[in-house]
Design a protein around this motif. Sequence first.
Motif, PDB file in Angstrom:
ATOM      1  N   ASN A 112      46.236 -39.110 -27.229  1.00  0.00           N
ATOM      2  CA  ASN A 112      47.024 -40.431 -26.709  1.00  0.00           C
ATOM      3  C   ASN A 112      47.853 -40.993 -27.851  1.00  0.00           C
ATOM      4  O   ASN A 112      47.987 -40.569 -29.005  1.00  0.00           O
ATOM      5  CB  ASN A 112      45.960 -41.457 -26.258  1.00  0.00           C
ATOM      6  CG  ASN A 112      44.963 -41.760 -27.523  1.00  0.00           C
ATOM      7  OD1 ASN A 112      45.549 -41.951 -28.696  1.00  0.00           O
ATOM      8  ND2 ASN A 112      43.703 -42.319 -27.090  1.00  0.00           N
ATOM      9  N   ILE A 113      48.691 -42.153 -27.602  1.00  0.00           N
ATOM     10  CA  ILE A 113      49.730 -42.436 -28.306  1.00  0.00           C
ATOM     11  C   ILE A 113      49.282 -43.007 -29.397  1.00  0.00           C
ATOM     12  O   ILE A 113      49.564 -43.096 -30.714  1.00  0.00           O
ATOM     13  CB  ILE A 113      50.741 -43.469 -27.717  1.00  0.00           C
ATOM     14  CG1 ILE A 113      51.240 -42.665 -26.476  1.00  0.00           C
ATOM     15  CG2 ILE A 113      51.730 -44.145 -28.383  1.00  0.00           C
ATOM     16  CD1 ILE A 113      52.208 -41.700 -26.948  1.00  0.00           C
ATOM     17  N   ASP A 114      48.004 -43.754 -29.480  1.00  0.00           N
ATOM     18  CA  ASP A 114      47.371 -44.282 -30.544  1.00  0.00           C
ATOM     19  C   ASP A 114      46.934 -43.182 -31.584  1.00  0.00           C
ATOM     20  O   ASP A 114      47.107 -43.666 -32.960  1.00  0.00           O
ATOM     21  CB  ASP A 114      46.060 -45.202 -30.086  1.00  0.00           C
ATOM     22  CG  ASP A 114      46.558 -46.347 -29.302  1.00  0.00           C
ATOM     23  OD1 ASP A 114      47.634 -46.927 -29.501  1.00  0.00           O
ATOM     24  OD2 ASP A 114      45.614 -47.039 -28.659  1.00  0.00           O
ATOM     25  N   ARG A 115      46.526 -42.399 -31.192  1.00  0.00           N
ATOM     26  CA  ARG A 115      45.940 -41.343 -32.014  1.00  0.00           C
ATOM     27  C   ARG A 115      47.081 -40.423 -32.646  1.00  0.00           C
ATOM     28  O   ARG A 115      46.981 -40.396 -33.946  1.00  0.00           O
ATOM     29  CB  ARG A 115      45.087 -40.221 -31.253  1.00  0.00           C
ATOM     30  CG  ARG A 115      44.494 -39.212 -32.248  1.00  0.00           C
ATOM     31  CD  ARG A 115      43.592 -38.126 -31.553  1.00  0.00           C
ATOM     32  NE  ARG A 115      42.966 -37.151 -32.389  1.00  0.00           N
ATOM     33  CZ  ARG A 115      42.215 -36.265 -31.982  1.00  0.00           C
ATOM     34  NH1 ARG A 115      41.907 -36.308 -30.783  1.00  0.00           N
ATOM     35  NH2 ARG A 115      41.881 -35.262 -32.884  1.00  0.00           N
ATOM     36  N   ILE A 116      48.396 -40.281 -31.910  1.00  0.00           N
ATOM     37  CA  ILE A 116      49.368 -39.825 -32.634  1.00  0.00           C
ATOM     38  C   ILE A 116      50.074 -40.552 -33.555  1.00  0.00           C
ATOM     39  O   ILE A 116      50.511 -40.136 -34.706  1.00  0.00           O
ATOM     40  CB  ILE A 116      50.291 -39.426 -31.356  1.00  0.00           C
ATOM     41  CG1 ILE A 116      49.857 -38.284 -30.648  1.00  0.00           C
ATOM     42  CG2 ILE A 116      51.737 -39.204 -31.874  1.00  0.00           C
ATOM     43  CD1 ILE A 116      50.712 -37.782 -29.666  1.00  0.00           C
ATOM     44  N   ALA A 117      49.972 -41.924 -33.379  1.00  0.00           N
ATOM     45  CA  ALA A 117      50.703 -43.046 -34.503  1.00  0.00           C
ATOM     46  C   ALA A 117      50.013 -42.762 -35.770  1.00  0.00           C
ATOM     47  O   ALA A 117      50.577 -42.738 -36.612  1.00  0.00           O
ATOM     48  CB  ALA A 117      50.715 -44.283 -33.880  1.00  0.00           C
TER      49      ALA A 117
END
Length: 324
Positions: free
Chosen positions: A283-288
């Motif tokens: 998800n975007i949080d993990r990628i960030a």
Amino acid sequence: MTLLCEHTVAIVAYNNISLFHLSIPCSIFGEDLDRVDARPYKVTVCTETVGLVPTLSGFPIEIKQDLSILETADTVIVPAWCDPDIPASTALLNALRRAHARGARMVGLCLGAFVLAEAGILDGKTASTHWVWANDFAQKYPKVNFDNDVLYIDEGNVFTSAGAAAAIDCCLHLLRRDHGADIANSVARRMVVAPHRSGGQVQYIEKPIPRHIDSNRLEPAITWALKNLTKPLTIDELASKANMSRRNFSRLFKKAMGTTFTQWLLSQRLTIAQQLLETSNHNIDRIANQSGFSSSVSFRQQFLAAFSISPSAYRKQFKSSEPQ
């Protein structure tokens, strides 16, 4: 876009052409790689005068197709031109103009951008070329919006690229537009090159460190930074790794890399994010987090500012469905 019928790619050869530059579009569009049924390209190399064409490698190649193929080709590619000071012939320029006028996709790889510009095809458009000839290009073609800070530029139906590696990126981008991320990534892996990065958006050029400015003093710090991109990094830490003062490190870094440390660090983290968006289901949080951004909000803002597309939209457009 997915091509459902055979798509003709015409690649222009000329006297003293570089075989390496000629081979780039030939390899990407012409070779029978995996899932060839999904890549219906008919690749033809053409030249102004058929017969033996001299090359920079010291031996000629035989070209049997003349420029008449440009009258019907779907994509026309001009590889790196032999010398920006040598003008293209009137016959070639007129053939390129006619192809562009009827809607053919036009591609100038590396110094091939000079030929498209000379034909007037780049007037009013944004274009790039090899950085060594950046000033010459900008001065010679004032009607072209020149951008030297990109790997390649997608203007919808006209494409230009920087040097050799960027020419590969540009051709893979065209393949991705035509047949999607799966095919483009598969071809990139077969060629043992980095996965294709999106074009038509700001790209970062990783400049090598010039040896003549004592850049070996930077290498330990840069190597360490590349291994720790997901951690909070400060210029003071890198200056310490280089055994330099903050001021001297900042000055030498900008001179060597052509950008500030802050911008360089951002570009490295955005590259990681691009790769994760294309190849993972995180998800975007993990990628960030895995890209080194302090928060998903900061990541989204920086990604949008850099590429004019949100991370989610980027993933939807370029995500590969192949297992990694």
